[in-house]
Write a protein that holds these residues in place. Structure first.
Motif, PDB file in Angstrom:
ATOM      1  N   GLU A   1    -103.144  78.960 -59.788  1.00  0.00           N
ATOM      2  CA  GLU A   1    -103.584  77.901 -60.399  1.00  0.00           C
ATOM      3  C   GLU A   1    -105.176  77.819 -59.772  1.00  0.00           C
ATOM      4  O   GLU A   1    -106.190  77.245 -60.534  1.00  0.00           O
ATOM      5  N   TYR A   2    -105.346  78.729 -58.762  1.00  0.00           N
ATOM      6  CA  TYR A   2    -106.690  78.577 -58.307  1.00  0.00           C
ATOM      7  C   TYR A   2    -107.412  80.030 -57.905  1.00  0.00           C
ATOM      8  O   TYR A   2    -106.642  81.000 -58.128  1.00  0.00           O
ATOM      9  N   TYR A   3    -108.571  79.984 -57.996  1.00  0.00           N
ATOM     10  CA  TYR A   3    -109.133  81.226 -57.568  1.00  0.00           C
ATOM     11  C   TYR A   3    -109.925  81.068 -56.195  1.00  0.00           C
ATOM     12  O   TYR A   3    -110.271  80.032 -55.587  1.00  0.00           O
ATOM     13  N   ILE A   4    -110.707  82.085 -55.404  1.00  0.00           N
ATOM     14  CA  ILE A   4    -110.956  82.090 -54.034  1.00  0.00           C
ATOM     15  C   ILE A   4    -112.691  82.519 -54.109  1.00  0.00           C
ATOM     16  O   ILE A   4    -112.710  83.419 -54.923  1.00  0.00           O
TER      17      ILE A   4
ATOM     18  N   PRO B   1    -108.960  71.755 -47.943  1.00  0.00           N
ATOM     19  CA  PRO B   1    -110.431  71.901 -47.316  1.00  0.00           C
ATOM     20  C   PRO B   1    -111.472  73.030 -47.727  1.00  0.00           C
ATOM     21  O   PRO B   1    -111.021  74.071 -48.262  1.00  0.00           O
ATOM     22  N   SER B   2    -112.544  72.908 -47.782  1.00  0.00           N
ATOM     23  CA  SER B   2    -113.539  73.874 -47.977  1.00  0.00           C
ATOM     24  C   SER B   2    -114.078  74.530 -46.707  1.00  0.00           C
ATOM     25  O   SER B   2    -114.325  73.754 -45.791  1.00  0.00           O
TER      26      SER B   2
ATOM     27  N   ASN C   1    -112.811  71.774 -56.675  1.00  0.00           N
ATOM     28  CA  ASN C   1    -111.910  72.004 -55.446  1.00  0.00           C
ATOM     29  C   ASN C   1    -110.444  71.853 -55.831  1.00  0.00           C
ATOM     30  O   ASN C   1    -109.937  70.803 -56.347  1.00  0.00           O
ATOM     31  N   TYR C   2    -109.630  72.718 -55.389  1.00  0.00           N
ATOM     32  CA  TYR C   2    -108.233  72.907 -55.498  1.00  0.00           C
ATOM     33  C   TYR C   2    -107.162  71.951 -54.832  1.00  0.00           C
ATOM     34  O   TYR C   2    -107.340  72.179 -53.635  1.00  0.00           O
TER      35      TYR C   2
ATOM     36  N   ALA D   1    -115.614  82.462 -44.953  1.00  0.00           N
ATOM     37  CA  ALA D   1    -116.390  81.101 -45.533  1.00  0.00           C
ATOM     38  C   ALA D   1    -115.958  81.087 -46.925  1.00  0.00           C
ATOM     39  O   ALA D   1    -116.606  81.079 -47.731  1.00  0.00           O
ATOM     40  N   PHE D   2    -114.730  80.715 -47.166  1.00  0.00           N
ATOM     41  CA  PHE D   2    -114.029  80.595 -48.484  1.00  0.00           C
ATOM     42  C   PHE D   2    -113.631  79.163 -48.977  1.00  0.00           C
ATOM     43  O   PHE D   2    -113.593  78.310 -47.920  1.00  0.00           O
ATOM     44  N   ALA D   3    -113.377  78.930 -50.223  1.00  0.00           N
ATOM     45  CA  ALA D   3    -112.860  77.809 -50.462  1.00  0.00           C
ATOM     46  C   ALA D   3    -112.028  78.061 -51.934  1.00  0.00           C
ATOM     47  O   ALA D   3    -112.228  79.201 -52.638  1.00  0.00           O
ATOM     48  N   LYS D   4    -111.057  77.447 -52.096  1.00  0.00           N
ATOM     49  CA  LYS D   4    -110.183  77.437 -53.488  1.00  0.00           C
ATOM     50  C   LYS D   4    -110.525  76.636 -54.569  1.00  0.00           C
ATOM     51  O   LYS D   4    -110.981  75.315 -54.325  1.00  0.00           O
ATOM     52  N   TYR D   5    -110.594  76.755 -55.863  1.00  0.00           N
ATOM     53  CA  TYR D   5    -111.141  76.177 -56.822  1.00  0.00           C
ATOM     54  C   TYR D   5    -109.994  76.261 -57.844  1.00  0.00           C
ATOM     55  O   TYR D   5    -109.256  77.358 -58.124  1.00  0.00           O
ATOM     56  N   ASP D   6    -109.695  75.123 -58.787  1.00  0.00           N
ATOM     57  CA  ASP D   6    -108.975  75.163 -59.734  1.00  0.00           C
ATOM     58  C   ASP D   6    -109.428  76.146 -61.066  1.00  0.00           C
ATOM     59  O   ASP D   6    -110.660  75.967 -61.234  1.00  0.00           O
TER      60      ASP D   6
END
Length: 98
Positions: A36-39, A75-76, A70-71, A59-64
């Motif tokens: 359900e998320y992308y990076i 943490p980002s 933010n998923y 240096a990544f974050a997960k997003y819905d």
């Protein structure tokens, strides 16, 4: 340059050398199969082997995927190049490079 112009091919052995900026770095948006998320993060490295190939994103974050937020309050790490997310290429739906 002639082969590129006439035949739309390069002397590189794979597409990654053509689409990634290996000197200055590339930002990636990695969509995963059945998630359900992308990076979003920086291309750190990729491994090309027979069998399983891997991608490393720093240096990544997960997003819905639906809300682009933010998923699930994960943490980002967008400001930390030392934190790395690895994923098998076989688990990737597609990648946007920018």
């Amino acid at each position: 340059r002639i082969t590129i112009k006439l035949f739309h091919i390069t002397p590189n052995e794979n597409i990654w050398r053509d689409v990634l900026d290996l000197q200055k770095g590339s930002n990636l948006k990695v969509y995963l199969k059945n998630e359900e998320y992308y990076i979003i993060g920086h291309h750190k490295n990729h491994e090309e082997k027979e069998g399983e190939c891997w991608l490393a994103v720093s240096a990544f974050a997960k997003y819905d995927k639906n809300t682009n937020q933010n998923y699930k309050e994960e943490p980002s790490f967008l400001n930390d190049e030392n934190v790395i997310y690895t994923v098998r290429f076989s688990d990737i739906e597609h990648i946007e490079i920018f």
